[in-house]
Design a protein around this motif. Sequence first.
Motif, PDB file in Angstrom:
ATOM      1  N   PHE A 187      -2.415 -26.410  60.782  1.00 21.33           N
ATOM      2  CA  PHE A 187      -1.826 -27.561  60.290  1.00 21.33           C
ATOM      3  C   PHE A 187      -2.954 -28.486  59.986  1.00 21.33           C
ATOM      4  CE2 PHE A 187      -2.633 -32.039  62.475  1.00 21.33           C
ATOM      5  CZ  PHE A 187      -0.816 -32.651  61.819  1.00 21.33           C
ATOM      6  N   TRP A 188      -4.182 -28.084  60.275  1.00 24.16           N
ATOM      7  CA  TRP A 188      -5.288 -28.806  59.680  1.00 24.16           C
ATOM      8  C   TRP A 188      -5.499 -28.667  57.884  1.00 24.16           C
ATOM      9  CZ3 TRP A 188      -8.235 -33.140  61.127  1.00 24.16           C
ATOM     10  CH2 TRP A 188      -9.774 -33.339  60.578  1.00 24.16           C
ATOM     11  N   ASN A 189      -5.426 -27.500  57.584  1.00 27.04           N
ATOM     12  CA  ASN A 189      -5.785 -27.342  56.170  1.00 27.04           C
ATOM     13  C   ASN A 189      -4.757 -27.680  55.228  1.00 27.04           C
ATOM     14  OD1 ASN A 189      -8.230 -25.303  56.601  1.00 27.04           O
ATOM     15  ND2 ASN A 189      -6.922 -23.558  57.187  1.00 27.04           N
ATOM     16  N   ASP A 190      -3.433 -27.593  56.261  1.00 29.15           N
ATOM     17  CA  ASP A 190      -2.556 -28.136  55.193  1.00 29.15           C
ATOM     18  C   ASP A 190      -2.159 -30.114  55.497  1.00 29.15           C
ATOM     19  OD1 ASP A 190      -0.761 -25.897  55.048  1.00 29.15           O
ATOM     20  OD2 ASP A 190       0.546 -26.439  56.846  1.00 29.15           O
ATOM     21  N   LEU A 191      -3.910 -30.441  56.054  1.00 27.86           N
ATOM     22  CA  LEU A 191      -3.354 -31.813  55.548  1.00 27.86           C
ATOM     23  C   LEU A 191      -4.560 -32.144  54.764  1.00 27.86           C
ATOM     24  CD1 LEU A 191      -4.152 -33.033  59.114  1.00 27.86           C
ATOM     25  CD2 LEU A 191      -2.300 -33.600  57.862  1.00 27.86           C
ATOM     26  N   ASP A 192      -4.028 -33.766  53.620  1.00 28.52           N
ATOM     27  CA  ASP A 192      -4.951 -33.366  52.809  1.00 28.52           C
ATOM     28  C   ASP A 192      -5.745 -34.562  52.927  1.00 28.52           C
ATOM     29  OD1 ASP A 192      -3.718 -36.758  53.840  1.00 28.52           O
ATOM     30  OD2 ASP A 192      -3.304 -37.228  51.828  1.00 28.52           O
ATOM     31  N   GLU A 193      -7.246 -35.406  52.364  1.00 23.68           N
ATOM     32  CA  GLU A 193      -8.054 -35.384  52.462  1.00 23.68           C
ATOM     33  C   GLU A 193      -8.273 -36.457  54.014  1.00 23.68           C
ATOM     34  OE1 GLU A 193     -11.398 -33.371  53.036  1.00 23.68           O
ATOM     35  OE2 GLU A 193     -10.219 -32.402  52.270  1.00 23.68           O
ATOM     36  N   ASP A 194      -7.656 -37.283  52.752  1.00 29.86           N
ATOM     37  CA  ASP A 194      -7.290 -39.106  53.999  1.00 29.86           C
ATOM     38  C   ASP A 194      -6.664 -38.769  54.940  1.00 29.86           C
ATOM     39  OD1 ASP A 194      -8.079 -40.194  51.394  1.00 29.86           O
ATOM     40  OD2 ASP A 194      -6.452 -40.820  50.237  1.00 29.86           O
ATOM     41  N   LYS A 195      -5.603 -37.841  55.399  1.00 26.02           N
ATOM     42  CA  LYS A 195      -5.785 -37.922  56.877  1.00 26.02           C
ATOM     43  C   LYS A 195      -6.753 -36.940  57.190  1.00 26.02           C
ATOM     44  CE  LYS A 195      -0.536 -38.002  56.293  1.00 26.02           C
ATOM     45  NZ  LYS A 195       0.456 -37.433  56.502  1.00 26.02           N
ATOM     46  N   LYS A 196      -7.607 -36.474  56.916  1.00 25.33           N
ATOM     47  CA  LYS A 196      -8.085 -35.440  57.648  1.00 25.33           C
ATOM     48  C   LYS A 196      -9.526 -36.525  57.882  1.00 25.33           C
ATOM     49  CE  LYS A 196      -8.172 -30.277  56.076  1.00 25.33           C
ATOM     50  NZ  LYS A 196      -8.961 -29.727  55.370  1.00 25.33           N
ATOM     51  N   LYS A 197      -9.840 -37.427  57.172  1.00 28.16           N
ATOM     52  CA  LYS A 197     -10.645 -38.403  57.322  1.00 28.16           C
ATOM     53  C   LYS A 197     -10.277 -39.866  58.696  1.00 28.16           C
ATOM     54  CE  LYS A 197     -13.202 -38.626  53.175  1.00 28.16           C
ATOM     55  NZ  LYS A 197     -13.601 -38.836  52.268  1.00 28.16           N
ATOM     56  N   LEU A 198      -8.429 -39.790  58.512  1.00 26.24           N
ATOM     57  CA  LEU A 198      -8.271 -40.704  59.629  1.00 26.24           C
ATOM     58  C   LEU A 198      -8.349 -40.323  60.555  1.00 26.24           C
ATOM     59  CD1 LEU A 198      -6.211 -42.671  60.515  1.00 26.24           C
ATOM     60  CD2 LEU A 198      -4.544 -42.101  59.760  1.00 26.24           C
ATOM     61  N   TYR A 199      -8.339 -38.733  60.636  1.00 26.30           N
ATOM     62  CA  TYR A 199      -7.882 -38.393  62.287  1.00 26.30           C
ATOM     63  C   TYR A 199      -8.486 -37.959  62.941  1.00 26.30           C
ATOM     64  CZ  TYR A 199      -2.652 -37.175  62.022  1.00 26.30           C
ATOM     65  OH  TYR A 199      -1.614 -36.520  62.092  1.00 26.30           O
ATOM     66  N   LEU A 200     -10.221 -37.603  62.178  1.00 23.92           N
ATOM     67  CA  LEU A 200     -11.449 -38.040  62.652  1.00 23.92           C
ATOM     68  C   LEU A 200     -12.591 -38.926  63.297  1.00 23.92           C
ATOM     69  CD1 LEU A 200     -13.325 -35.305  60.078  1.00 23.92           C
ATOM     70  CD2 LEU A 200     -12.689 -35.077  62.469  1.00 23.92           C
ATOM     71  N   GLY A 201     -12.000 -39.805  62.469  1.00 23.21           N
ATOM     72  CA  GLY A 201     -11.670 -41.770  62.932  1.00 23.21           C
ATOM     73  C   GLY A 201     -11.626 -41.836  64.059  1.00 23.21           C
ATOM     74  N   CYS A 202     -10.097 -41.580  64.651  1.00 22.16           N
ATOM     75  CA  CYS A 202      -9.964 -41.759  65.671  1.00 22.16           C
ATOM     76  C   CYS A 202     -10.037 -41.090  66.592  1.00 22.16           C
ATOM     77  CB  CYS A 202      -8.457 -41.528  65.643  1.00 22.16           C
ATOM     78  SG  CYS A 202      -7.308 -42.391  64.344  1.00 22.16           S
ATOM     79  N   ALA A 203     -10.714 -39.912  66.070  1.00 20.36           N
ATOM     80  CA  ALA A 203     -11.251 -38.711  66.992  1.00 20.36           C
ATOM     81  C   ALA A 203     -12.357 -40.201  68.276  1.00 20.36           C
ATOM     82  CB  ALA A 203     -10.823 -37.835  67.040  1.00 20.36           C
ATOM     83  N   ALA A 204     -13.414 -40.100  66.901  1.00 18.09           N
ATOM     84  CA  ALA A 204     -14.957 -40.320  67.250  1.00 18.09           C
ATOM     85  C   ALA A 204     -14.293 -42.129  67.149  1.00 18.09           C
ATOM     86  CB  ALA A 204     -15.620 -41.018  65.957  1.00 18.09           C
ATOM     87  N   ALA A 205     -13.440 -42.544  67.425  1.00 18.95           N
ATOM     88  CA  ALA A 205     -13.420 -44.146  68.163  1.00 18.95           C
ATOM     89  C   ALA A 205     -13.071 -43.990  69.433  1.00 18.95           C
ATOM     90  CB  ALA A 205     -12.335 -45.122  67.397  1.00 18.95           C
ATOM     91  N   ALA A 206     -11.555 -42.567  70.159  1.00 26.37           N
ATOM     92  CA  ALA A 206     -11.114 -42.607  71.843  1.00 26.37           C
ATOM     93  C   ALA A 206     -12.552 -41.874  72.489  1.00 26.37           C
ATOM     94  CB  ALA A 206     -10.419 -41.555  71.292  1.00 26.37           C
ATOM     95  N   CYS A 207     -13.792 -41.389  71.368  1.00 24.85           N
ATOM     96  CA  CYS A 207     -13.971 -40.953  72.638  1.00 24.85           C
ATOM     97  C   CYS A 207     -16.036 -41.547  72.296  1.00 24.85           C
ATOM     98  CB  CYS A 207     -15.517 -39.964  71.358  1.00 24.85           C
ATOM     99  SG  CYS A 207     -14.936 -38.515  71.584  1.00 24.85           S
TER     100      CYS A 207
END
Length: 71
Positions: free
Chosen positions: A24-44
Amino acid sequence: MDIVKSIDTAIEFTKKQISRAVKFWNDLDEDKKKLYLGCAAAACLVIVAVGIAYGLGTAHGKKVALEEDDF
């Protein structure tokens, strides 16, 4: 043994889920990966801030309880 079979089943299940997540992670484009990482960081950060606030509030509550003369 039943325990060994249970552990093997758990390991196989975990391998399958990790493979699925990596695919799933490898199928995402770079913008979505950055979005998910930003959301995870904000949640932490929110979890850490709430933990600190809870710790400070608990410490203040204990201090107030010790200062009361209702013993």
